[in-house]
Design a protein around this motif. Structure first.
Motif, PDB file in Angstrom:
ATOM      1  N   SER A  87     -29.085  10.079 -28.175  1.00 45.07           N
ATOM      2  CA  SER A  87     -28.569  10.788 -27.001  1.00 45.07           C
ATOM      3  C   SER A  87     -29.723  11.525 -26.341  1.00 45.07           C
ATOM      4  O   SER A  87     -30.675  11.934 -27.013  1.00 45.07           O
ATOM      5  N   ARG A  88     -29.617  11.696 -25.039  1.00 43.73           N
ATOM      6  CA  ARG A  88     -30.592  12.489 -24.278  1.00 43.73           C
ATOM      7  C   ARG A  88     -29.816  13.523 -23.472  1.00 43.73           C
ATOM      8  O   ARG A  88     -28.868  13.169 -22.773  1.00 43.73           O
ATOM      9  N   TRP A  89     -30.253  14.761 -23.609  1.00 46.37           N
ATOM     10  CA  TRP A  89     -29.618  15.852 -22.888  1.00 46.37           C
ATOM     11  C   TRP A  89     -30.649  16.536 -22.009  1.00 46.37           C
ATOM     12  O   TRP A  89     -31.725  16.915 -22.484  1.00 46.37           O
ATOM     13  N   ASN A  90     -30.334  16.753 -20.729  1.00 43.88           N
ATOM     14  CA  ASN A  90     -31.137  17.603 -19.862  1.00 43.88           C
ATOM     15  C   ASN A  90     -30.512  18.988 -19.913  1.00 43.88           C
ATOM     16  O   ASN A  90     -29.330  19.142 -19.586  1.00 43.88           O
ATOM     17  N   LEU A  91     -31.288  19.968 -20.334  1.00 38.57           N
ATOM     18  CA  LEU A  91     -30.759  21.312 -20.560  1.00 38.57           C
ATOM     19  C   LEU A  91     -31.465  22.334 -19.670  1.00 38.57           C
ATOM     20  O   LEU A  91     -32.679  22.231 -19.447  1.00 38.57           O
ATOM     21  N   PRO A  92     -30.727  23.357 -19.193  1.00 36.81           N
ATOM     22  CA  PRO A  92     -31.249  24.310 -18.224  1.00 36.81           C
ATOM     23  C   PRO A  92     -31.957  25.519 -18.835  1.00 36.81           C
ATOM     24  O   PRO A  92     -31.661  26.665 -18.497  1.00 36.81           O
ATOM     25  N   ALA A  93     -32.882  25.278 -19.730  1.00 34.61           N
ATOM     26  CA  ALA A  93     -33.653  26.365 -20.347  1.00 34.61           C
ATOM     27  C   ALA A  93     -34.953  25.776 -20.867  1.00 34.61           C
ATOM     28  O   ALA A  93     -35.040  24.564 -21.109  1.00 34.61           O
ATOM     29  N   PRO A  94     -35.969  26.614 -21.073  1.00 29.87           N
ATOM     30  CA  PRO A  94     -37.240  26.105 -21.603  1.00 29.87           C
ATOM     31  C   PRO A  94     -37.104  25.627 -23.049  1.00 29.87           C
ATOM     32  O   PRO A  94     -36.216  26.075 -23.782  1.00 29.87           O
ATOM     33  N   PRO A  95     -37.990  24.726 -23.471  1.00 32.46           N
ATOM     34  CA  PRO A  95     -37.896  24.171 -24.829  1.00 32.46           C
ATOM     35  C   PRO A  95     -37.846  25.226 -25.936  1.00 32.46           C
ATOM     36  O   PRO A  95     -37.099  25.063 -26.901  1.00 32.46           O
ATOM     37  N   GLY A  96     -38.601  26.300 -25.817  1.00 39.21           N
ATOM     38  CA  GLY A  96     -38.583  27.331 -26.857  1.00 39.21           C
ATOM     39  C   GLY A  96     -37.218  27.971 -27.025  1.00 39.21           C
ATOM     40  O   GLY A  96     -36.779  28.244 -28.145  1.00 39.21           O
ATOM     41  N   THR A  97     -36.542  28.197 -25.915  1.00 41.14           N
ATOM     42  CA  THR A  97     -35.192  28.774 -25.958  1.00 41.14           C
ATOM     43  C   THR A  97     -34.218  27.790 -26.584  1.00 41.14           C
ATOM     44  O   THR A  97     -33.411  28.156 -27.447  1.00 41.14           O
ATOM     45  N   VAL A  98     -34.286  26.538 -26.161  1.00 43.33           N
ATOM     46  CA  VAL A  98     -33.394  25.509 -26.702  1.00 43.33           C
ATOM     47  C   VAL A  98     -33.653  25.338 -28.201  1.00 43.33           C
ATOM     48  O   VAL A  98     -32.713  25.261 -28.997  1.00 43.33           O
ATOM     49  N   PHE A  99     -34.911  25.317 -28.597  1.00 41.15           N
ATOM     50  CA  PHE A  99     -35.259  25.174 -30.011  1.00 41.15           C
ATOM     51  C   PHE A  99     -34.619  26.296 -30.832  1.00 41.15           C
ATOM     52  O   PHE A  99     -34.019  26.045 -31.886  1.00 41.15           O
ATOM     53  N   ALA A 100     -34.745  27.535 -30.343  1.00 41.36           N
ATOM     54  CA  ALA A 100     -34.200  28.679 -31.079  1.00 41.36           C
ATOM     55  C   ALA A 100     -32.691  28.567 -31.257  1.00 41.36           C
ATOM     56  O   ALA A 100     -32.154  28.927 -32.308  1.00 41.36           O
ATOM     57  N   VAL A 101     -31.994  28.051 -30.252  1.00 40.44           N
ATOM     58  CA  VAL A 101     -30.542  27.883 -30.361  1.00 40.44           C
ATOM     59  C   VAL A 101     -30.216  26.756 -31.336  1.00 40.44           C
ATOM     60  O   VAL A 101     -29.365  26.906 -32.218  1.00 40.44           O
ATOM     61  N   LEU A 102     -30.883  25.623 -31.209  1.00 40.27           N
ATOM     62  CA  LEU A 102     -30.598  24.475 -32.083  1.00 40.27           C
ATOM     63  C   LEU A 102     -30.962  24.752 -33.537  1.00 40.27           C
ATOM     64  O   LEU A 102     -30.352  24.202 -34.448  1.00 40.27           O
ATOM     65  N   GLU A 103     -31.935  25.608 -33.751  1.00 37.29           N
ATOM     66  CA  GLU A 103     -32.362  25.928 -35.117  1.00 37.29           C
ATOM     67  C   GLU A 103     -31.294  26.725 -35.871  1.00 37.29           C
ATOM     68  O   GLU A 103     -31.245  26.704 -37.090  1.00 37.29           O
ATOM     69  N   ARG A 104     -30.414  27.388 -35.157  1.00 32.52           N
ATOM     70  CA  ARG A 104     -29.372  28.215 -35.779  1.00 32.52           C
ATOM     71  C   ARG A 104     -28.075  27.406 -35.913  1.00 32.52           C
ATOM     72  O   ARG A 104     -27.097  27.654 -35.208  1.00 32.52           O
ATOM     73  N   ALA A 105     -28.088  26.464 -36.828  1.00 35.23           N
ATOM     74  CA  ALA A 105     -26.934  25.566 -36.997  1.00 35.23           C
ATOM     75  C   ALA A 105     -25.652  26.335 -37.299  1.00 35.23           C
ATOM     76  O   ALA A 105     -24.565  25.896 -36.901  1.00 35.23           O
ATOM     77  N   GLU A 106     -25.742  27.474 -37.949  1.00 40.92           N
ATOM     78  CA  GLU A 106     -24.535  28.244 -38.264  1.00 40.92           C
ATOM     79  C   GLU A 106     -23.811  28.720 -36.999  1.00 40.92           C
ATOM     80  O   GLU A 106     -22.632  29.064 -37.046  1.00 40.92           O
ATOM     81  N   ASP A 107     -24.500  28.712 -35.849  1.00 39.80           N
ATOM     82  CA  ASP A 107     -23.868  29.101 -34.583  1.00 39.80           C
ATOM     83  C   ASP A 107     -23.315  27.914 -33.799  1.00 39.80           C
ATOM     84  O   ASP A 107     -22.681  28.106 -32.758  1.00 39.80           O
ATOM     85  N   TYR A 108     -23.530  26.687 -34.251  1.00 42.62           N
ATOM     86  CA  TYR A 108     -23.044  25.515 -33.512  1.00 42.62           C
ATOM     87  C   TYR A 108     -21.544  25.593 -33.206  1.00 42.62           C
ATOM     88  O   TYR A 108     -21.131  25.232 -32.108  1.00 42.62           O
ATOM     89  N   PRO A 109     -20.689  26.030 -34.131  1.00 39.37           N
ATOM     90  CA  PRO A 109     -19.253  26.072 -33.807  1.00 39.37           C
ATOM     91  C   PRO A 109     -18.923  26.964 -32.608  1.00 39.37           C
ATOM     92  O   PRO A 109     -17.874  26.780 -31.988  1.00 39.37           O
ATOM     93  N   ARG A 110     -19.806  27.882 -32.243  1.00 35.81           N
ATOM     94  CA  ARG A 110     -19.573  28.738 -31.072  1.00 35.81           C
ATOM     95  C   ARG A 110     -19.618  27.935 -29.775  1.00 35.81           C
ATOM     96  O   ARG A 110     -18.968  28.308 -28.807  1.00 35.81           O
ATOM     97  N   TRP A 111     -20.435  26.880 -29.739  1.00 34.44           N
ATOM     98  CA  TRP A 111     -20.620  26.145 -28.486  1.00 34.44           C
ATOM     99  C   TRP A 111     -20.327  24.654 -28.581  1.00 34.44           C
ATOM    100  O   TRP A 111     -20.233  23.971 -27.566  1.00 34.44           O
TER     101      TRP A 111
END
Length: 163
Positions: free
Chosen positions: A10-34
């Motif tokens: 899959s390819r996703w275009n996301l509206p934030a810089p890579p560092g921000t996206v990385f920090a969110v994706l790294e926190r798998a325990e928060d995935y159910p929130r979004w």
């Protein structure tokens, strides 16, 4: 052809810089929130390093089954924009996020290569394959929408840390 083996992209275009996206994706325990289809993530006790189990996740989309996997961090490299886990349980294999600047934000590439181990899915491997692929595509579409909304709202930041 091994009907229980899947290579997914899959390819996703996301509206934030890579560092921000990385920090969110790294926190798998928060995935159910979004990500609605990620029903539960239970982190392993304590923070673990590469090569150690990091937690257990339960997924469920529109088909009447849930998948449970244990994830083991293989690579977490913010400079390269790569997050990778090995999975065991109902799915055995690996999943990887690769992030790069793209457009006005980030191009996130998701790759997954797994072997289905859940017995009921193995029995239905041939007739069920198109439905399993549609189920996965739906799950990925919902994940992209959820992450995009989270990044646009800015609710991934709390008390000076990214969540």
């Amino acid at each position: 052809m091994d009907w229980c083996h899947y290579r997914l992209h899959s390819r996703w275009n996301l509206p934030a810089p890579p560092g921000t996206v990385f920090a969110v994706l790294e926190r798998a325990e928060d995935y159910p929130r979004w990500w609605p289809q990620v029903r539960e993530v239970t982190p392993a006790p304590g923070r673990t390093g590469d090569g150690e189990p990091t937690g257990t996740a339960r997924f469920r989309s529109f088909l009447p089954y849930a998948l449970v996997v244990t994830a083991t961090r293989v690579r977490s490299d913010p400079a390269a924009g790569v997050l990778e886990v090995a999975m065991s349980g109902d799915l055995d294999g690996w999943a990887r996020w690769t992030l790069a600047p793209g457009g006005l934000g980030t191009l996130a590439r998701y790759e997954q290569e797994v072997e289905v181990r859940r017995p009921s899915m193995r029995r239905l491997a041939v007739p069920g394959r198109p439905f399993f692929l549609l189920n996965h595509a739906w799950m990925m579409r919902c994940g992209r929408r959820g992450l995009t909304a989270l990044l646009r709202r800015g609710t991934h930041r709390r008390a000076g840390r990214t969540v």
